[in-house]
Design a protein around this motif. Structure first.
Motif, PDB file in Angstrom:
ATOM      1  N   PRO A   1     -10.021  12.111   3.408  1.00 46.74           N
ATOM      2  CA  PRO A   1      -9.242  12.643   4.262  1.00 46.74           C
ATOM      3  C   PRO A   1      -8.376  13.473   4.846  1.00 46.74           C
ATOM      4  O   PRO A   1      -7.799  13.697   6.063  1.00 46.74           O
ATOM      5  CB  PRO A   1      -8.894  11.132   5.074  1.00 46.74           C
ATOM      6  CG  PRO A   1      -9.576  10.906   3.468  1.00 46.74           C
ATOM      7  CD  PRO A   1     -10.228  11.725   1.887  1.00 46.74           C
ATOM      8  N   GLN A   2      -7.535  14.269   3.816  1.00 44.39           N
ATOM      9  CA  GLN A   2      -6.371  14.919   3.277  1.00 44.39           C
ATOM     10  C   GLN A   2      -7.132  16.249   3.252  1.00 44.39           C
ATOM     11  O   GLN A   2      -5.569  17.074   4.097  1.00 44.39           O
ATOM     12  CB  GLN A   2      -5.699  14.483   2.277  1.00 44.39           C
ATOM     13  CG  GLN A   2      -5.370  13.381   1.817  1.00 44.39           C
ATOM     14  CD  GLN A   2      -4.018  13.181   1.472  1.00 44.39           C
ATOM     15  OE1 GLN A   2      -3.257  13.426   1.406  1.00 44.39           O
ATOM     16  NE2 GLN A   2      -4.136  12.138   0.008  1.00 44.39           N
TER      17      GLN A   2
ATOM     18  N   ALA B   1       1.417  18.990   6.410  1.00 52.47           N
ATOM     19  CA  ALA B   1       0.137  21.009   6.283  1.00 52.47           C
ATOM     20  C   ALA B   1       1.259  21.948   6.405  1.00 52.47           C
ATOM     21  O   ALA B   1       1.751  22.621   6.327  1.00 52.47           O
ATOM     22  CB  ALA B   1      -0.054  20.924   8.347  1.00 52.47           C
TER      23      ALA B   1
ATOM     24  N   ARG C   1      -6.565  18.410   8.015  1.00 49.34           N
ATOM     25  CA  ARG C   1      -5.264  18.740   8.167  1.00 49.34           C
ATOM     26  C   ARG C   1      -4.562  20.238   7.970  1.00 49.34           C
ATOM     27  O   ARG C   1      -4.690  21.294   8.125  1.00 49.34           O
ATOM     28  CB  ARG C   1      -4.526  17.941   7.657  1.00 49.34           C
ATOM     29  CG  ARG C   1      -2.873  18.249   9.280  1.00 49.34           C
ATOM     30  CD  ARG C   1      -2.321  17.394   8.610  1.00 49.34           C
ATOM     31  NE  ARG C   1      -0.816  17.764   9.868  1.00 49.34           N
ATOM     32  CZ  ARG C   1       0.303  16.469  10.362  1.00 49.34           C
ATOM     33  NH1 ARG C   1       0.635  16.158   8.952  1.00 49.34           N
ATOM     34  NH2 ARG C   1       1.379  16.791  11.061  1.00 49.34           N
TER      35      ARG C   1
ATOM     36  N   LEU D   1       1.030   3.644  -2.857  1.00 49.64           N
ATOM     37  CA  LEU D   1       0.187   5.670  -2.276  1.00 49.64           C
ATOM     38  C   LEU D   1       1.645   6.213  -3.138  1.00 49.64           C
ATOM     39  O   LEU D   1       1.030   8.002  -3.231  1.00 49.64           O
ATOM     40  CB  LEU D   1       0.205   5.196  -1.340  1.00 49.64           C
ATOM     41  CG  LEU D   1      -0.825   4.702  -0.485  1.00 49.64           C
ATOM     42  CD1 LEU D   1      -1.582   4.597   1.206  1.00 49.64           C
ATOM     43  CD2 LEU D   1      -2.658   5.439  -1.409  1.00 49.64           C
TER      44      LEU D   1
ATOM     45  N   ILE E   1       3.105   9.614   1.567  1.00 43.27           N
ATOM     46  CA  ILE E   1       1.744   8.706   1.486  1.00 43.27           C
ATOM     47  C   ILE E   1       0.764   9.618   1.916  1.00 43.27           C
ATOM     48  O   ILE E   1      -0.257   9.021   1.815  1.00 43.27           O
ATOM     49  CB  ILE E   1       1.754   7.462   1.519  1.00 43.27           C
ATOM     50  CG1 ILE E   1       1.872   7.135   3.413  1.00 43.27           C
ATOM     51  CG2 ILE E   1       3.106   6.872   1.150  1.00 43.27           C
ATOM     52  CD1 ILE E   1       2.362   6.206   4.184  1.00 43.27           C
ATOM     53  N   THR E   2       0.495  10.582   2.662  1.00 44.10           N
ATOM     54  CA  THR E   2      -0.485  11.557   3.389  1.00 44.10           C
ATOM     55  C   THR E   2       0.214  13.450   3.445  1.00 44.10           C
ATOM     56  O   THR E   2       1.392  13.773   3.683  1.00 44.10           O
ATOM     57  CB  THR E   2      -0.959  11.058   4.370  1.00 44.10           C
ATOM     58  OG1 THR E   2      -1.800  11.503   4.858  1.00 44.10           O
ATOM     59  CG2 THR E   2       0.312  11.288   6.054  1.00 44.10           C
TER      60      THR E   2
ATOM     61  N   LEU F   1       0.809  -0.912   0.195  1.00 44.62           N
ATOM     62  CA  LEU F   1       0.157   0.299   0.028  1.00 44.62           C
ATOM     63  C   LEU F   1       0.844   1.076  -0.026  1.00 44.62           C
ATOM     64  O   LEU F   1       0.812   2.013  -0.657  1.00 44.62           O
ATOM     65  CB  LEU F   1      -0.891   0.056   1.072  1.00 44.62           C
ATOM     66  CG  LEU F   1      -2.690   0.391   1.157  1.00 44.62           C
ATOM     67  CD1 LEU F   1      -2.496  -1.191   0.196  1.00 44.62           C
ATOM     68  CD2 LEU F   1      -3.267  -0.202   1.865  1.00 44.62           C
ATOM     69  N   GLU F   2       1.595   0.731   1.171  1.00 45.37           N
ATOM     70  CA  GLU F   2       2.410   2.440   1.110  1.00 45.37           C
ATOM     71  C   GLU F   2       3.696   2.685  -0.806  1.00 45.37           C
ATOM     72  O   GLU F   2       3.346   3.586  -0.832  1.00 45.37           O
ATOM     73  CB  GLU F   2       3.864   2.208   2.143  1.00 45.37           C
ATOM     74  CG  GLU F   2       4.617   3.192   2.790  1.00 45.37           C
ATOM     75  CD  GLU F   2       5.498   2.849   3.816  1.00 45.37           C
ATOM     76  OE1 GLU F   2       4.922   1.981   4.543  1.00 45.37           O
ATOM     77  OE2 GLU F   2       6.305   3.318   4.065  1.00 45.37           O
TER      78      GLU F   2
END
Lengths: 571, 93
Positions: free
Chosen positions: A392-393, A433, A396, A249, A429-430, A245-246
């Protein structure tokens, strides 16, 4: 392998066609084996044009997907998108099925592969080999965690079982990247990636599934493969066990960004076809292009193409400049660019009338690209998947970054500034801010406050960002998941539109010393921002004069130069 | 509404009880159930926290407790107890 500095990529002479475009030749010449008519005939047959495949092999397209450090020509994502654009101008099936598929298949190896795997794949692509990425299964689609193909430990290696479906190019691939379950636990650490060297896997342990036929991109070969206890050596594992997954992504940020930029070639063809038609055909005693409705459709499509290029080019460059943010930017581009393209094509179809669905003749290429687009948009992350990745991102940066972070450095937007080679390892991967792209909006609003047109438009964009921030902060955690209500998906759309507006402003601000007077002027920018504010739900706003934009469109059509930001000559 | 815990800017590990309570509250908020229903030894994925949301939880921890956290923390430390054990320990690498 040493890396050579070489000339900065975007500085190639815009008066010369790209070498690949040059090889593809005049698309309207009936004697050209790579003409639109030749691609149309191949599409009708449902097969990739053999002359097209041969040309890409002779050009050595595979090297474009191989990082420079491994002997290839891949260094900048925006440059790769521009290299692929001439292919998508002709035929999305060839561009994807014998082109970009190799990026989709190889990106996880560049991201997480061992030196041995990277070398193997680089050699294969440099030698003209083909690859495929077997990530999805029909039952679980892009919910990769639900994938069922399984790799079990067997001795000092693995044993692979199960079916992968709707896999592009799989029967022709010399290497296949496979995502498989390697753990029974639920969660995000139970899947791994494997690199299959198709020359060495025992063929009696796998079976190719029949081809899936498609409504558009008819020439692509979507197949499948069923593994029956297929043994793999330990060295086939890409990265760490449980790391799929990592890796994906990271890798799919690159593929999403590059594909968004590459597929703009298709809109270029549509706009060129319809502009030529509208200029030549006369109705009510004048050319169709002088009828206000037709002119608005043509101008709007040109503006949308420029918006899409600003966004995709900026996002490609962000992979180098803001790698902590591209897990948010890449799906924004992959969501918005096909949406803008689809709507532009639909309005162009109205101008073309009955010719928009005729499968032959001078405008036959139009219906093919129109049919291809929905299939191509879904290939590799459709709109919903991209929105679900964005939602979901958002909280932040909403909480910590918007109206706080300073604007991104100018190299993000300077289309001719060379960047450090693409480094997959740096991609987060995410999202952090640190939204330097959206930060352009309040900054530009401040700088352009006294401009009678751009000032109010930037004010509206900043208002929209403020509302988006409040809405994102009010988002409940559950609505920030794929289970989100439609409301959450709408936030993702607004984010993508604001990112596009910021990209347009950034490109305009930081390329004012380039020779192109059209790009320096504000006519296209004002028209672009106005279209985006209307999409964001604002009223029509200040009057924007689009005559200069339309004039540029017709001149580029006559000069035979591309409609994108660089506007390079075509073959 | 973002979180009820105050934001800190510190590099010292958070108090285990404070972190555990905060995580339970976040998970309860996510699954829309009373915080008393959230056990600290049950895997977050069993409460329906999907892969991408688990990634953003790490950003929330960073912002709330002022400590840098790997994005995949909640993938590798799948329960509240495991996360607290890692982050609230007096020494971690």
């Amino acid at each position: 392998m040493t890396t050579l500095p070489g000339p900065p990529p975007a500085l190639a002479d815009p008066d010369l066609p790209h070498p690949l475009e040059q090889l593809l030749g005049d698309p309207l010449d009936p004697d050209n084996p790579l003409s639109y008519d030749a691609f149309l005939a191949a599409d009708e047959r449902g097969d990739l044009l053999p002359a097209g495949r041969a040309l890409l092999d002779a050009f050595g397209l595979g090297a474009e997907f191989v990082p420079r450090a491994l002997g290839g020509r891949l260094r900048q994502a925006d440059e790769l998108a521009r290299v692929l654009r001439p292919l998508f101008r002709r035929d999305g099936s060839l561009g994807l099925g014998h082109g970009a598929i190799n990026l989709i298949a190889s990106a996880p190896v560049w991201s997480a592969g061992s030196p041995g795997q990277r070398g193997l794949l680089a050699d294969l692509l440099l030698a003209g080999g083909q690859t495929a990425g077997a990530y999805t299964e029909l039952a679980s689609g892009h919910d990769l965690v639900a994938s069922k193909v399984k790799a079990a430990r067997q001795g000092r290696g693995w044993s692979l079982s199960g079916r992968k479906e709707v896999i592009n190019n799989v029967t022709r691939a010399h290497a296949v990247t496979v995502l498989a379950r390697t753990g029974e636990q639920p969660g995000s650490r139970s899947h791994s990636l494997f690199l299959l060297d198709m020359d060495s896997v025992p063929r009696e342990r796998l079976r190719f599934l029949p081809r899936f036929r498609t409504s558009g991109l008819r020439a692509i070969h979507l197949g499948g493969v069923e593994f029956d206890g297929c043994p793999l050596p330990e060295s086939a594992l890409i990265g760490d066990e449980g790391g799929a997954l990592e890796s994906v992504l990271r890798a799919f940020q690159v593929t999403k960004a590059v594909l968004s930029g590459a597929t703009l070639g298709s809109l270029d063809t549509q706009l060129r076809t319809v502009t030529a038609f509208a200029t030549e055909r006369r109705l009510y005693g004048r050319p169709v292009s002088e009828l206000p409705h037709a002119r608005a459709a043509l101008t709007g499509a040109f503006i949308d193409l420029l918006i899409a290029d600003c966004l995709s080019t900026t996002v490609c460059r962000a992979l180098h400049v803001l790698p902590r943010m591209t897990s948010l930017y890449a799906p924004a581009a992959k969501y918005l660019v096909p949406l803008l393209t689809q709507e532009a094509m639909d309005s162009l179809a109205v101008v073309l009338g009955a010719r928009s669905f005729l499968r032959e003749g001078a405008q036959g290429i139009f219906q093919k690209h129109l049919r291809d687009l929905p299939v191509g948009s879904l290939a590799h992350s459709g709109a919903t998947v991209c929105q679900a990745t964005i939602i979901p991102q958002l909280p932040r940066p909403a909480r910590r970054s918007w109206f706080v972070t300073p604007p991104a450095p100018s190299e993000l937007f300077r289309i001719d500034a060379p960047l450090d080679d693409l480094d997959f390892q740096r991609l987060a991967i995410t999202a952090a801010a640190d939204d330097g792209l959206l930060a352009v909006l309040p900054d530009a609003a401040e700088q352009l406050r006294s401009d009678p047109v751009l000032g109010p438009l930037c004010g509206r964009l900043t208002d929209s960002l403020r509302v988006l921030r409040d809405d994102c902060l009010a988002l409940t955690p559950r609505s920030a998941t794929p289970l989100a209500e439609p409301w959450g998906f709408e936030l993702a759309e607004r984010y993508a539109l604001l990112a596009a507006a910021a990209a347009c402003l950034g490109v305009w601000q930081h390329n004012r010393d380039r020779p192109d007077p059209f790009l320096r002027d504000t006519a296209w920018l004002a028209a672009a921002l106005r279209r985006l504010t209307v999409r964001l739900g604002h009223g029509p706003g200040p009057d924007v004069d689009t005559r200069a934009v339309f004039q540029e469109l017709t001149e580029r059509c006559e000069r035979n130069t591309a409609f994108d930001l660089i506007g390079r000559r075509l073959a | 509404m973002t979180s009820s815990a105050p934001e800190h800017d510190r590099l010292t590990p958070p108090d285990p009880q404070e972190l555990s309570d905060w995580l339970r509250e976040r998970v309860a908020y996510f699954v829309e159930c009373p915080v008393t229903d959230i056990a600290t030894d049950v895997k977050l994925v069993e409460y329906g926290l999907d892969s991408l949301y688990a990634l953003t939880l790490c950003g929330d921890i960073e912002d709330t407790f002022g400590i840098p956290v790997s994005a995949t923390l909640a993938w590798d430390y799948p329960t509240i107890d495991a996360i607290v054990g890692l982050l609230a320990a007096p020494r971690q690498s």
